[in-house]
Write an enzyme that holds these catalytic residues in place. Structure first.
Site, PDB file in Angstrom:
ATOM      1  N   HIS A 179       2.929   3.039  -8.941  1.00 35.48           N
ATOM      2  CA  HIS A 179       2.813   1.591  -9.156  1.00 35.48           C
ATOM      3  C   HIS A 179       4.058   1.062  -9.860  1.00 35.48           C
ATOM      4  CE1 HIS A 179      -1.190   1.936  -7.699  1.00 35.48           C
ATOM      5  NE2 HIS A 179      -1.697   2.499  -8.779  1.00 35.48           N
ATOM      6  N   LEU A 226      10.652 -21.092  -4.005  1.00 33.05           N
ATOM      7  CA  LEU A 226       9.733 -20.114  -3.403  1.00 33.05           C
ATOM      8  C   LEU A 226       8.455 -20.122  -4.239  1.00 33.05           C
ATOM      9  CD1 LEU A 226       9.256 -17.489  -1.510  1.00 33.05           C
ATOM     10  CD2 LEU A 226       9.828 -16.211  -3.567  1.00 33.05           C
ATOM     11  N   ASP A 234       0.836  -1.200   0.000  1.00 30.87           N
ATOM     12  CA  ASP A 234       0.000   0.000   0.000  1.00 30.87           C
ATOM     13  C   ASP A 234       0.874   1.254   0.000  1.00 30.87           C
ATOM     14  OD1 ASP A 234      -2.294   1.500   0.032  1.00 30.87           O
ATOM     15  OD2 ASP A 234      -2.752   1.155   2.136  1.00 30.87           O
TER      16      ASP A 234
HETATM   17  C1  FPP Z   1      -1.764   0.126  -3.418  1.00 31.31           C
HETATM   18  O1  FPP Z   1      -1.365   1.472  -3.454  1.00 31.31           O
HETATM   19  C2  FPP Z   1      -1.181  -0.643  -4.510  1.00 31.31           C
HETATM   20  C3  FPP Z   1      -1.867  -1.172  -5.559  1.00 31.31           C
HETATM   21  C4  FPP Z   1      -3.315  -1.053  -5.693  1.00 31.31           C
HETATM   22  C5  FPP Z   1      -1.198  -1.880  -6.672  1.00 31.31           C
HETATM   23  C6  FPP Z   1       0.013  -2.709  -6.337  1.00 31.31           C
HETATM   24  C7  FPP Z   1       0.813  -2.890  -7.574  1.00 31.31           C
HETATM   25  C8  FPP Z   1       2.156  -2.906  -7.674  1.00 31.31           C
HETATM   26  C9  FPP Z   1       3.047  -2.866  -6.502  1.00 31.31           C
HETATM   27  C10 FPP Z   1       2.857  -2.937  -8.998  1.00 31.31           C
HETATM   28  C11 FPP Z   1       2.607  -4.103  -9.830  1.00 31.31           C
HETATM   29  C12 FPP Z   1       3.004  -5.358  -9.198  1.00 31.31           C
HETATM   30  C13 FPP Z   1       3.024  -6.515  -9.867  1.00 31.31           C
HETATM   31  C14 FPP Z   1       3.328  -7.777  -9.163  1.00 31.31           C
HETATM   32  C15 FPP Z   1       2.746  -6.557 -11.288  1.00 31.31           C
HETATM   33  P1  FPP Z   1      -2.460   2.610  -3.583  1.00 31.31           P
HETATM   34  O2  FPP Z   1      -2.600   2.953  -5.017  1.00 31.31           O
HETATM   35  O3  FPP Z   1      -3.727   2.181  -2.910  1.00 31.31           O
HETATM   36  O4  FPP Z   1      -1.759   3.766  -2.775  1.00 31.31           O
HETATM   37  P2  FPP Z   1      -2.444   4.947  -1.957  1.00 31.31           P
HETATM   38  O5  FPP Z   1      -3.198   4.307  -0.817  1.00 31.31           O
HETATM   39  O6  FPP Z   1      -1.273   5.743  -1.482  1.00 31.31           O
HETATM   40  O7  FPP Z   1      -3.325   5.692  -2.908  1.00 31.31           O
END
Ligand code: FPP
Length: 247
Positions: free
Chosen positions: A42, A136, A25
């Site tokens: 991201h 893993l 997050d």
């Molecule tokens: C949460 O941050 C994160 C996500 C919804 C996406 C997670 C994706 C990645 C780490 C990249 C891609 C990974 C792979 C394995 C392909 P948020 O957007 O909710 O952050 P915020 O709460 O600060 O708005």
């Protein structure tokens, strides 16, 4: 302490969590702090995924579960959803060979029928390519919601009962577990959430029953091997009682 010092300490301490689950997050906030569009957060988070996978292999973790895209995330603006789907394809295209060489088995878990056809093809490809690996297991949860997963298992049990294959008395925890996406996988020992939020957000509700929780204030794009090892060291100092009294 450096990552190497922490790893040495983890090895001295002994028991490493077999299964670590992470709610990644803070990508959006990381981008906003830098006046960048959210997808840049991201993209930067993809580097953290790479570091954490390497760190987990070196520490001897058996299963790493990453919450990459929730069912609720489909409701984000279309541009962000498309960016996340493209990143998934890009991650697989870039990393599949190295993951395969390092002995990682990639499992993608969730309602995969909702993925775009190219993302779905990439997912199927990496799962087939790494199916025989056992160093893993990397569970990527995409289009995943835990209540929907439990509902799906419940429907499957109800269908078996209606068909006379199972009686109500035969419905056990094991019958439920084998119908979850995580069938055959040990439950998480440690659940990490980054960015300081203190919520489970519909992730692995059944499976985290006895997991130790670790909240890191660090935003996901800044979370790396060192932060993973700090979480493992903290886990090793906890006393897990599973509802019983201390020995
Ligand atoms: C949460 O941050 C994160 C996500 C919804 C996406 C997670 C994706 C990645 C780490 C990249 C891609 C990974 C792979 C394995 C392909 P948020 O957007 O909710 O952050 P915020 O709460 O600060 O708005």
């Amino acid at each position: 302490m450096t990552a190497a010092d922490l790893l040495a300490r983890i090895r001295l301490n002994g028991a490493v969590p077999r299964h670590i689950a992470i709610i990644m997050d803070g990508n959006g906030r990381w981008a906003r702090e830098r006046l960048m569009p959210r997808p840049m957060g991201h993209r930067s988070g993809m580097k953290s995924v790479r570091e954490v996978v390497e760190g987990a292999i070196e520490a001897g973790v058996e299963v790493l579960s990453l919450f990459a895209f929730s069912q609720e995330n489909w409701q984000r603006p279309i541009t962000e959803v498309s960016a996340l789907m493209s990143l998934l394809e890009e991650y697989i295209a870039r990393e599949a060979n190295e993951l395969a060489e390092r002995g990682v088995r990639v499992m993608v878990l969730g309602e995969l029928d909702r993925l775009t056809p190219p993302a779905r093809a990439a997912v199927d490809r990496v799962m087939a390519q790494t199916a025989h690996n056992d160093r893993l297991t990397l569970n990527l949860f995409i289009s995943y919601g835990s209540r929907a997963e439990i509902l799906r298992a419940t429907r499957s049990i109800a269908a078996d009962v209606a068909a006379g294959k199972l009686s109500p008395g035969e419905i056990t925890e094991a019958e439920i577990e084998k119908r979850l996406f995580t069938a055959g996988c040990p439950d998480p020992d440690l659940l990490i959430r980054t960015s300081g939020e203190q919520r489970i957000s519909n992730f692995l509700l059944w499976q985290v029953a006895y997991a130790e929780l670790y909240i890191s204030p660090v935003l996901w794009p800044d979370f790396g091997r060192r932060e993973l090892y700090e979480a493992i060291v903290a886990y090793q100092s906890r006393e897990r009682r599973f509802g019983k009294v201390s020995a």
